[in-house]
Design an enzyme around this catalytic site. Structure first.
Site, PDB file in Angstrom:
ATOM      1  N   THR A 242     -20.911 -12.054  24.169  1.00 42.79           N
ATOM      2  CA  THR A 242     -22.246 -11.971  24.772  1.00 42.79           C
ATOM      3  C   THR A 242     -22.571 -13.230  25.554  1.00 42.79           C
ATOM      4  OG1 THR A 242     -23.029 -10.518  22.997  1.00 42.79           O
ATOM      5  CG2 THR A 242     -24.699 -11.696  24.260  1.00 42.79           C
ATOM      6  N   ARG A 243     -22.254 -14.372  24.994  1.00 40.68           N
ATOM      7  CA  ARG A 243     -22.579 -15.640  25.658  1.00 40.68           C
ATOM      8  C   ARG A 243     -21.726 -15.857  26.904  1.00 40.68           C
ATOM      9  NH1 ARG A 243     -24.471 -19.876  21.043  1.00 40.68           N
ATOM     10  NH2 ARG A 243     -25.217 -18.356  19.521  1.00 40.68           N
TER      11      ARG A 243
ATOM     12  N   ARG B  87     -28.593 -16.326  22.495  1.00 35.76           N
ATOM     13  CA  ARG B  87     -28.086 -15.937  21.190  1.00 35.76           C
ATOM     14  C   ARG B  87     -26.998 -14.899  21.396  1.00 35.76           C
ATOM     15  NH1 ARG B  87     -31.073 -15.324  16.701  1.00 35.76           N
ATOM     16  NH2 ARG B  87     -29.078 -14.657  15.852  1.00 35.76           N
ATOM     17  N   GLY B  88     -26.308 -14.558  20.318  1.00 30.21           N
ATOM     18  CA  GLY B  88     -25.290 -13.532  20.408  1.00 30.21           C
ATOM     19  C   GLY B  88     -23.907 -14.060  20.107  1.00 30.21           C
ATOM     20  N   ASN B  89     -22.933 -13.137  20.054  1.00 34.45           N
ATOM     21  CA  ASN B  89     -21.569 -13.533  19.758  1.00 34.45           C
ATOM     22  C   ASN B  89     -20.899 -14.164  20.977  1.00 34.45           C
ATOM     23  OD1 ASN B  89     -20.760 -11.386  21.443  1.00 34.45           O
ATOM     24  ND2 ASN B  89     -20.628  -9.961  19.719  1.00 34.45           N
TER      25      ASN B  89
ATOM     26  N   THR C  71     -27.653 -22.310  25.456  1.00 31.14           N
ATOM     27  CA  THR C  71     -27.305 -22.646  24.082  1.00 31.14           C
ATOM     28  C   THR C  71     -28.470 -22.269  23.178  1.00 31.14           C
ATOM     29  OG1 THR C  71     -26.740 -24.398  22.502  1.00 31.14           O
ATOM     30  CG2 THR C  71     -28.143 -25.032  24.349  1.00 31.14           C
TER      31      THR C  71
ATOM     32  N   ARG D 162     -29.601 -29.013  18.614  1.00 32.80           N
ATOM     33  CA  ARG D 162     -28.709 -30.176  18.660  1.00 32.80           C
ATOM     34  C   ARG D 162     -28.088 -30.337  20.031  1.00 32.80           C
ATOM     35  NH1 ARG D 162     -23.361 -30.188  18.824  1.00 32.80           N
ATOM     36  NH2 ARG D 162     -23.260 -27.979  18.271  1.00 32.80           N
ATOM     37  N   ARG D 163     -27.557 -29.249  20.554  1.00 34.48           N
ATOM     38  CA  ARG D 163     -26.951 -29.315  21.878  1.00 34.48           C
ATOM     39  C   ARG D 163     -28.002 -29.559  22.944  1.00 34.48           C
ATOM     40  NH1 ARG D 163     -23.432 -24.180  20.234  1.00 34.48           N
ATOM     41  NH2 ARG D 163     -21.505 -25.197  19.564  1.00 34.48           N
TER      42      ARG D 163
ATOM     43  N   SER E 208     -18.781  -9.936  12.930  1.00 31.36           N
ATOM     44  CA  SER E 208     -18.467 -10.360  14.287  1.00 31.36           C
ATOM     45  C   SER E 208     -16.967 -10.586  14.447  1.00 31.36           C
ATOM     46  CB  SER E 208     -19.207 -11.655  14.634  1.00 31.36           C
ATOM     47  OG  SER E 208     -18.651 -12.753  13.932  1.00 31.36           O
TER      48      SER E 208
ATOM     49  N   CYS F 221     -29.484 -26.690   9.277  1.00 31.56           N
ATOM     50  CA  CYS F 221     -28.390 -26.507  10.228  1.00 31.56           C
ATOM     51  C   CYS F 221     -28.890 -26.207  11.640  1.00 31.56           C
ATOM     52  CB  CYS F 221     -27.458 -25.394   9.752  1.00 31.56           C
ATOM     53  SG  CYS F 221     -28.260 -23.798   9.527  1.00 31.56           S
TER      54      CYS F 221
ATOM     55  N   LYS G 292     -20.652 -25.103   9.019  1.00 29.04           N
ATOM     56  CA  LYS G 292     -21.874 -25.606   9.655  1.00 29.04           C
ATOM     57  C   LYS G 292     -23.078 -24.705   9.382  1.00 29.04           C
ATOM     58  CE  LYS G 292     -20.985 -23.441  14.188  1.00 29.04           C
ATOM     59  NZ  LYS G 292     -22.126 -22.519  14.149  1.00 29.04           N
ATOM     60  N   ASP G 293     -22.837 -23.457   8.970  1.00 28.10           N
ATOM     61  CA  ASP G 293     -23.931 -22.528   8.671  1.00 28.10           C
ATOM     62  C   ASP G 293     -24.397 -22.615   7.221  1.00 28.10           C
ATOM     63  OD1 ASP G 293     -23.833 -21.501  11.270  1.00 28.10           O
ATOM     64  OD2 ASP G 293     -22.392 -19.942  10.721  1.00 28.10           O
TER      65      ASP G 293
END
Length: 315
Positions: free
Chosen positions: A153-154, A148-150, A126, A130-131, A13, A241, A82-83
């Protein structure tokens, strides 16, 4: 300069390549060792529609990269911390945690709106439980929908009108030079970030002493201490995560020198119930701070909330 470059594994990405390029350039500048990028496809990249929990949650973006390091296709890998699963793979060494970028979330909304200005019923995208849990807990009447997506995309979901807003990590926009597209930087009082958000993790093989020593120049002790507290909390909660857990540890000057102040939240995706607690302690006790705060949250019922998130609605 060494003639044999180090092979750095990265997702393909734009954000991952940008992050990895920055690490490579920094490493070369500090050590003189050339670095070449090798792209590795992960399950999270190949499947852009399924919820992260359905893909297996923890490690979905890093498993293929880690295996590439272990089997020798690459010498090191760069991950968004975080991943990274909280259980360390014994075959690998977490050789460096880089200086943390801004860990906060941001809103990118139509017409320059902030969270408080979005009309009731606005659709906010999202892919993060968590969010979702924290946004719903604000009681703003927003409709949180999965996306979802990069980054492109978002953001396109907003410009096309499919969504009124999306919530993203500010660190990613900063690294891409797109921070000005955010319409609000969200205060952690409203939405705490994911444990480790904004930090990069660099792994190499555990038995590769030369590379481990080389990568040490990139390690930031304050960032490592902060994320150790956050990830210790996550591990003690037995939450991955993709769980509805937010945590932010900050290093600040206290009565006895530098201290860690850790804030955490565990929230049901519906917005209630929500558990918010904090703790403080020394940098040397980073893991202990996270463990003790998690124990307090478990005593308040956090385990039930985390358990429900595993079988709840698709994020």
């Amino acid at each position: 300069m060494s003639e044999t470059p180090l092979r750095l594994g990265t997702r393909a990405s734009a954000l991952a390549v940008t992050q990895s390029t920055q690490v490579a350039e920094r490493l070369t500048a500090l050590t003189g060792v050339p670095v070449e990028l090798v792209t590795v496809s992960t399950e999270g990249d190949r499947d852009q529609t399924s919820a992260l929990r359905d893909l297996g949650g923890a490690g979905v973006f890093v498993a293929a990269l880690r295996e590439a390091v272990v089997d020798g296709r690459v010498d090191l890998a760069v991950h968004s911390l975080k991943d990274l699963p909280t259980t360390q793979d014994p075959r690998l060494a977490l050789a460096a945690v880089t200086v943390r970028e801004d860990p906060r979330d941001v809103l990118v909304a139509r017409d320059g709106l902030t969270l408080g200005e979005l009309p009731t019923g606005s659709r906010v995208g999202t892919g993060s439980p968590r969010r979702e849990s924290q946004l719903n807990a604000l009681g703003l009447g927003l409709e949180v929908v999965p996306v979802r997506g990069n980054v492109d995309t978002r953001l396109a979901k907003v410009t096309s009108g499919d969504l009124d807003a999306v919530v993203l990590a500010r660190a990613g926009l900063l690294r891409l030079g797109r921070q000005d597209e955010a319409t609000e930087v969200i205060d952690p009082i409203q939405v705490l970030p994911a444990p480790g958000q904004g930090a990069l993790a660099i792994e190499c093989r555990a038995d590769d002493d030369a590379t481990t020593r080389l990568l040490a120049v990139l390690d930031d002790p304050s960032t490592r201490a902060a994320v150790t507290a956050e990830r210790s909390l996550l591990a003690t909660l037995e939450a991955g995560c993709s769980a509805p857990v937010g945590a932010l540890a900050e290093v600040a000057w206290g009565d006895d020198g530098d201290e860690i102040w850790l804030r955490a939240v565990v929230g049901d995706q519906s917005g209630a119930p929500t558990i918010r607690l904090s703790a403080a302690g020394s940098l040397e006790d980073a893991a202990g701070i996270g463990e003790r705060l998690a124990a307090e949250m478990l005593a308040e019922g956090a385990a039930d909330i985390v358990s429900r998130s595993r079988v709840g609605s698709t994020p």
